[in-house]
Motif scaffolding. Structure first.
Motif: not given
Lengths: 585, 418
Positions: A205-211, A286-292, A294-301
């Motif tokens: 998830a982190t790497a996707l955000i970074i890229v 749920m933990i795995a999906l919540s990471s994803m 967070i990564a997604l919603v993190g782009f909208t805030v």
């Protein structure tokens, strides 16, 4: 549940031995060496950034500018503290954890692109030095956010700052591409995505955000550099530029960067809480999906950093997205709580830091909801409340998680255990010092103290003095940590392959692992967190026979496996003496 | 969930403990909310009341969640600590759909409620109000705030009811009165600043290239202390909240909230108007007035201690006794020449020492630029500085006559200079 998958009756193997010191000083494509290189560089900058924090708190013991003599000097310390801690400590430290652990956890021999991996690392030391060289030409003084037009009026060090950050961004992107390819393509048979250790999910998830996000930082920095050196005016209002352009693009990277800094620690916490409480992770999916998410919603805030500068009509939408992100974060916290619930909690240093993460990150999350509310944030924006809030998330969350990771994986990396007594000192001083530093800051902020000031209203004296004293305790705690690392290398007990009896693959080899990591093709245990089953116990017993801490112990096979089965080694300095590993002290 | 666990959960003892914990959690949250007034400065505006109510609500929710989660953490680490000699694993629980649904759904509902409440407050405190900037006898008096490194300046545009003449009243602090619906428009002269009045709970950035605004209604007058027959106001602090350079921390001013509208007019607005309508002819008095209004932002960088001023800026040379020193600085320059040259062409002489701030290079030619300082103003300020001698009782070190109009004579020029 499948039974133990390791080939039976292999010869026991002891540590492959640490590479010589020289190996760490030069170009290497071994992910383990690169991981250690990342860690050493990150810890060095952690030390520098920490010293700067101590100096700033020393200045803030009094309401007037005295220690630094001038607000500009304070501003440079503050700017470098923030930049170093984010870009040269937390993010490289994530590189360290990810590099060392991820390939091992997915049973790979190395990262997908070893040369690229080394290249990404070797950008960091020169970039860091370039940043520090700013002090020779007049340092950056505009804060780590470097809002123009203030940053455009700065010294040459501001230019070095921007170029250095550019390089660090390139390093981040290259490292992240490597993680994504490695995690998606190099898992062994028997490890589908949803059987992958949660650290790997977090790093993915982190790497996707970074890229996706870091190119925006690169874009913003390019425009800033052009404004500085090429006479353009992207951010100069008098010549048609727009100062909000920088804020939007910068935060489009820098808010996701918050999740870059905290998601890997969340992954570490998932590992540590499960292993050290001897219970499966609760709600893995749920933990795995919540990471994803967070990564997604993190782009909208991102624009919640701009509640006092953004066009008023746009503030409410960003409040909504910012508040929504509390939901997946809450899911994680409750899942972690359920993970330790009913378990057998071993209070190892790694576990202490993981539990500390829960307590402190909880406050970080709750204060985050408070500053997420626009009307309240109008008062709290750019105050010490915010300073406190983001230290609760990034130090109380991110850094506590990294410490937990170091205590958890140090035995794998070096083959030696850390001192649990020193670890406890480190934990308690950090935990108490942290609250002592940052709780008074919350009140100072609410009462009227803006951030980034060297001088403040005398009525705020008491909060600042309390905070400074706490900060010195927090600073002292790091000394225990550094001493512990040295102590372990010199005198630490030999760890053995799997001192924590963990099921993930990085423990199914010697500590430290040999070049190319495994002695034969690793077969993952079907459930990375399948604690509490007989199959898991048999698997771990066999593993402990294969990768013991020492060869001398076995007298007859039955008693050896019995003693190993009943003694998870290294639960604390005292209780570990009974294991076969314990005799190595 | 297995049978024994179910039975345990439903036992009277468990229910009692759950009830007690529930009361603890809710009570804890309530207590956290009640701490609100202790954590904030005086609640001095209508907006502050609404923001504080919202904050209290957030604190109750956050406090209850904190007591719940932290309580569970503490309970877990006590109840589920490994006992000595126990080396078994914990139970093999992997998840529970219902639980996971509950802790996804309830936070979602809470978030929804918080968003709605926050939105309502936001709409309330930002909606334009009736009678904004109304002042008795003067109709609407718009207020304009300007930030510059490292000072605030507030300009009131007054239209005189009898003559229709427009004049600009300039003040380094913001004056208003209880119940006035203030609408402040703001611009910055240089970098980004942020106008923050903690007592009002309002904040808004000043952005180059933008005119931003902020609204508030004071509800609580500031304290007035009488010293030697003169009123001394202890206003609410105005703080710059956005990093703006080396003097960011000292970029402060104050809001003075007069108790009544007539008080505001009589003790602030009318004397200022009178001063402009009938300006003194003594250049020293004009200079003193210009400095007092901080028209050119001198106070934020310089130190100046006289019976009229107590500036403590540490960014630029100290001005105490400058009249005496001026004639000694440069060979061939009298005190008068030195002071005039320093104001009109500041890079001409650099005072020894490592001063962080570089003085604005003022010019008297182009009134459209921010660096405009009319020649008359330069002369008046220099005239005042002549009187700032090392020995307070000494004669002025020099005397300067006005040869050009000052910005007090020509209010239009003053507005353009700002």
């Amino acid at each position: 549940m499948a039974t133990a998958s390791l080939p039976i009756r292999q010869e026991p193997r002891i540590s492959a031995g640490l590479p010589r010191v020289g190996e760490f000083m030069r170009w290497s494509v071994d992910h383990k060496i690169i991981g250690v290189q990342y860690m050493v560089v990150a810890l060095s900058f952690f030390f520098i950034g920490g010293i700067l924090a101590m100096l700033m708190r020393w200045e803030l013991l009094t309401p007037d500018v005295d220690f630094f003599g001038d607000g500009a000097v304070y501003n440079s310390a503050m700017t470098m503290h923030g930049t170093i801690m984010i870009f040269l400590w937390v993010i490289p430290m994530i590189g360290a954890m990810g590099n060392y652990v991820v390939p091992l956890q997915i049973g790979a021999r190395d990262m997908a692109f070893p040369w690229l991996n080394a290249f990404a690392f070797w950008i960091i030391p020169p970039a860091g030095i370039l940043m520090l060289l700013g002090w020779l030409v007049g340092p950056a003084e505009a804060g780590w956010t470097s809002y123009p037009p203030l940053s455009l009026l700065g010294h040459d060090g501001q230019l070095l700052w921007a170029v250095s950050l550019h390089l660090l961004g390139i390093s981040s992107i290259l490292g992240a591409i490597n993680f994504i390819v490695t995690i998606l393509n190099m898992r062994p048979e028997g490890m589908p995505l949803f059987r992958m250790p949660l650290l790997c999910w977090a790093v993915l998830a982190t790497a996707l955000i970074i890229v996706l996000a870091t190119p925006f930082l690169a874009g913003a920095l390019t425009l800033l550099i052009l404004d500085m050196v090429a006479g353009t005016s992207f951010f100069i209002a008098a010549q048609g530029g727009d100062v909000l352009l920088w804020q939007n693009v910068f935060w489009f990277y820098s808010h996701p960067a918050v999740y870059i800094m905290v998601l890997p620690s969340m992954g570490i916490i998932s590992e540590v809480l499960s292993v050290h409480s001897r219970k499966p992770v609760f709600g893995y999916r749920m933990i795995a999906l919540s990471s994803m998410s967070i990564a997604l919603v993190g782009f909208t805030v991102w624009a919640h950093h701009m509640f006092t500068s953004l066009t008023p009509e746009l503030r409410i939408p960003f409040m909504i997205t910012s508040m929504i992100i509390a939901v997946p974060t809450g899911i994680k916290i409750f899942s972690w709580l359920a993970t330790i619930w009913g378990g057998k909690i071993h209070f190892t240093s790694a576990m202490n830091f993981a539990l500390g993460f829960l307590s402190l990150f909880l406050i970080g999350g709750l204060t985050g909801v408070i500053v997420g509310s626009v009307p309240v944030d109008i008062h709290l924006h750019d105050t010490y409340f915010v300073v406190s809030h983001f230290h609760f998330t990034l130090y109380g969350g991110g850094v506590m998680g990294l410490f937990a990771g170091v205590y958890h994986w140090w035995p794998k990396i070096t083959g030696r255990m850390l001192n649990e007594g020193l670890g406890r000192w480190h934990f308690w001083l950090t935990f108490i010092g942290f609250l002592w530093t940052f709780l008074p800051q919350q009140i100072a902020g609410m009462m009227g103290m803006p951030r980034r000031v060297a001088t403040y209203d005398p009525s705020l004296l008491i909060y600042n003095q309390l905070s400074s004293l706490g900060a010195f305790v927090l600073g002292a705690s790091a000394l225990f940590f550094f001493y512990n690392l040295g102590w372990s290398l010199a005198r630490g007990r030999v760890a053995g392959g799997n001192p924590w009896r963990a099921l993930t693959l990085e423990w199914a080899t010697t500590s430290p692992p040999p070049p190319l990591n495994f002695y034969e093709d690793p077969v993952p245990y079907p459930n990375p967190y399948g604690y509490g089953s007989d199959a898991a116990r048999e698997y771990l017993d066999e593993q402990q026979r294969r990768f013991p801490a020492a060869l001398e112990a076995p007298t007859d096979e039955g008693s050896t496996s019995a003693s190993l089965a009943t003694q998870p080694a290294g639960t604390s300095a005292g209780s570990s003496a009974g294991t076969s590993a314990g005799q190595q002290q | 969930m297995n049978q024994p666990l179910r039975r345990l959960l439903l036992s009277p003892r468990t229910l009692f403990v759950l009830l007690l914990s529930g009361i603890g959690v809710v009570g804890g949250g309530y207590l956290a909310g009640e701490m609100t007034p202790l954590l904030f400065p005086a609640q001095a505006s209508a907006e502050a009341r609404q923001v504080d109510d919202l904050f209290r609500f957030l604190m109750i929710i956050a406090g209850a969640i904190w007591f719940l989660v932290q309580g569970l953490i503490v309970f877990a680490i006590i109840a589920y600590r490994r006992r000595p000699g126990d080396d078994a694993d914990g139970p093999s629980w992997h998840g529970n759909r219902l639980l996971e649904f509950v802790w996804t759904f309830i936070p979602s509902v809470i978030v929804f409620v918080l968003v709605v409440f926050s939105y309502q407050v936001w709409v309330d405190i930002t909606t334009p109000k009736a009678d904004e900037n109304q002042v008795l006898g003067y109709d609407v008096v718009p207020v304009f705030a300007e930030g510059q490194q490292f000072a605030w300046r507030f300009t009131y545009s007054v239209t005189l009811p009898d003559s229709g003449r427009e004049i600009k009243v300039v003040s380094p602090s913001l004056h208003t009165f209880v119940g006035q619906n203030v609408h402040l428009t703001m611009e910055t002269a240089d970098v980004i600043h942020s106008f923050w009045v903690p007592a009002f709970r309002i904040k808004q950035d000043l952005l180059p290239g933008y005119t931003t605004d902020v609204r508030f209604t004071p509800t609580l007058a500031t304290e007035v202390v009488w010293e030697n027959g003169e009123p001394v106001h202890h206003g609410y602090p105005i703080v710059c909240a956005e990093l703006c350079g080396s003097g960011h921390g000292s970029m402060r001013s104050q809001v003075i909230v007069h108790a009544t509208e007539s008080d505001f007019v009589e003790s602030f607005l009318q004397p200022e108007i009178d001063f402009i309508i009938n300006p003194p002819t003594d250049p020293v008095l004009i200079g003193q007035k210009l400095l007092a209004d901080n028209v050119y932002g001198c106070a934020s960088c310089h130190t100046l201690e006289t019976p009229h001023f107590s500036w403590d800026g540490n960014q630029a040379p100290v001005l105490n006794g400058i009249g005496t020193r001026a004639s000694l600085r440069i060979a061939g320059y009298s005190a008068k020449d030195y002071l005039l040259e320093s104001l009109g062409n500041s890079p001409a002489f650099l005072v020894p020492g490592d001063w962080p701030a570089v003085m604005t290079v003022f010019q008297a030619e182009d009134s459209t630029l921010a660096t405009y300082m009319p020649l008359g103003d330069q002369q008046a300020i220099a005239a005042y500085l002549c009187t700032v001698t090392a020995d307070p009782d000494a004669e002025p070190a020099c005397e300067i006559e006005l040869s050009a109009p000052t910005s007090l004579d020509a209010p239009e020029a003053a507005s353009e200079a700002s």
